[in-house]
Design an enzyme around this catalytic site. Sequence first.
Site, PDB file in Angstrom:
ATOM      1  N   CYS A  91       0.817  -1.225   0.000  1.00 38.56           N
ATOM      2  CA  CYS A  91       0.000   0.000   0.000  1.00 38.56           C
ATOM      3  C   CYS A  91       0.848   1.271   0.000  1.00 38.56           C
ATOM      4  O   CYS A  91       0.382   2.326  -0.422  1.00 38.56           O
ATOM      5  CB  CYS A  91      -0.922   0.026   1.212  1.00 38.56           C
ATOM      6  SG  CYS A  91      -1.916  -1.459   1.410  1.00 38.56           S
ATOM      7  N   HIS A 343      -9.063   3.361  -2.479  1.00 33.44           N
ATOM      8  CA  HIS A 343      -7.655   3.112  -2.146  1.00 33.44           C
ATOM      9  C   HIS A 343      -7.028   2.258  -3.248  1.00 33.44           C
ATOM     10  O   HIS A 343      -6.806   1.069  -3.069  1.00 33.44           O
ATOM     11  CB  HIS A 343      -7.607   2.414  -0.778  1.00 33.44           C
ATOM     12  CG  HIS A 343      -6.255   1.981  -0.320  1.00 33.44           C
ATOM     13  ND1 HIS A 343      -5.070   2.515  -0.787  1.00 33.44           N
ATOM     14  CD2 HIS A 343      -5.896   1.026   0.595  1.00 33.44           C
ATOM     15  CE1 HIS A 343      -4.057   1.922  -0.178  1.00 33.44           C
ATOM     16  NE2 HIS A 343      -4.537   1.013   0.651  1.00 33.44           N
ATOM     17  N   CYS A 373      -0.906   2.941   6.496  1.00 31.92           N
ATOM     18  CA  CYS A 373      -0.550   1.596   6.934  1.00 31.92           C
ATOM     19  C   CYS A 373      -0.217   0.756   5.707  1.00 31.92           C
ATOM     20  O   CYS A 373      -0.558   1.108   4.577  1.00 31.92           O
ATOM     21  CB  CYS A 373      -1.678   0.963   7.741  1.00 31.92           C
ATOM     22  SG  CYS A 373      -3.222   0.731   6.829  1.00 31.92           S
TER      23      CYS A 373
END
Length: 387
Positions: A91, A343, A373
């Site tokens: 991510c 996202h 995160c």
Amino acid sequence: MEKVVIVDAIRTPMGRSKGGAFRNVRAEDLSAHLMRSLLARNPALDPAALDDIYWGCLHQTLEQGFNLARNASLLAEIPHSVPAVTVNRLCGSSMQALHDAARMIMTGDAQACLVGGVEHMGHVPMSHGVHFHPGMSRNVAKAAGMMGLTAEMLSRLHGISREMQDAFAARSHARAWAATQSGAFKNEIIPTGGHDADGVLKQFSYDEVIRPETTVEALSTLRPAFDPVTGTVTAGTSSALSDGAAAMLVMSESRARELGLTPRARVRSMAVVGCDPSIMGYGPVPASKLALKKAGLTASDIDLFEMNEAFAAQILPCIKDLGLMGQIDEKINLNGGAIALGHPLGCSGARISTTLINLMEGKDAQFGLATMCIGLGQGIATVFERV
């Protein structure tokens, strides 16, 4: 040591992954579009003078495979002499791309780089080709690979109720929609070609993922998505699945001044930290603390925060442990976040940094912090300073 500045920062609209605007647009095209746009917006920089291109992407397979960064740069007709590399820190990939470029510039090995990231979650699903090594179960809980369950664990450890999650998710949509209506995203979104519901080719200049009709009452009716018996995390309080890209032009301050380009922000500090994979969503806390320490600042010195909203159950514990619960509406994700915008994994680090820089300019803020995160237990953070 050279000072690193952000000369420009842009993104595509965020498209829905299921039958959305970019269902017929490839990840390389989204990326190439932004590369061309950055260079067109900054004609003082000769594209041949770029030292490197760092591009984040998580699932590097299918259309996102075989060094997507290079494929996109070739599509963008950037001179063949300019190299390109695809970066993967899950991510945090596109924020890692920024960090990699910044370090090159700090050490004098580069003067100008394009950085960014992309993820087409409609074409390359999040679970495509994933096969964890069975031996990991000896020292890592199986649930560590299931992001929704890590959010459930984090919410239980920190006393985050279902009601708190629903309220935060509704806020994200409301803030993002208000930003859209007011034109707050206008300077960061580059109109991008896609197809509407009827299949007609058109230019999109807005995020189609936002659901302005979202209410706490509607969210409260949704069933838990990951733990059906005792869970509190729902699809409505999780980041939306979306397709998109974001990009930044990063330079040494001296080169930017030499070319007559006005820096929009300076990279003050950077940090990456590991944490327990079972509560991977906690990573922004130690990462932010380390970035603040490197910058010689405290959380109270930061005017604005962009914290990636993987889950409401994930971001609220981070806000709590950074001592910011009483300042959410003044400092955190003022234009909404990933719950509303989505996202796109490899894109999000550059996306939240782009949104942060635009917010800092609009609010005349001095310091901003972007953090997120990372699956399997990491956190990444960057402190920006207005120049």
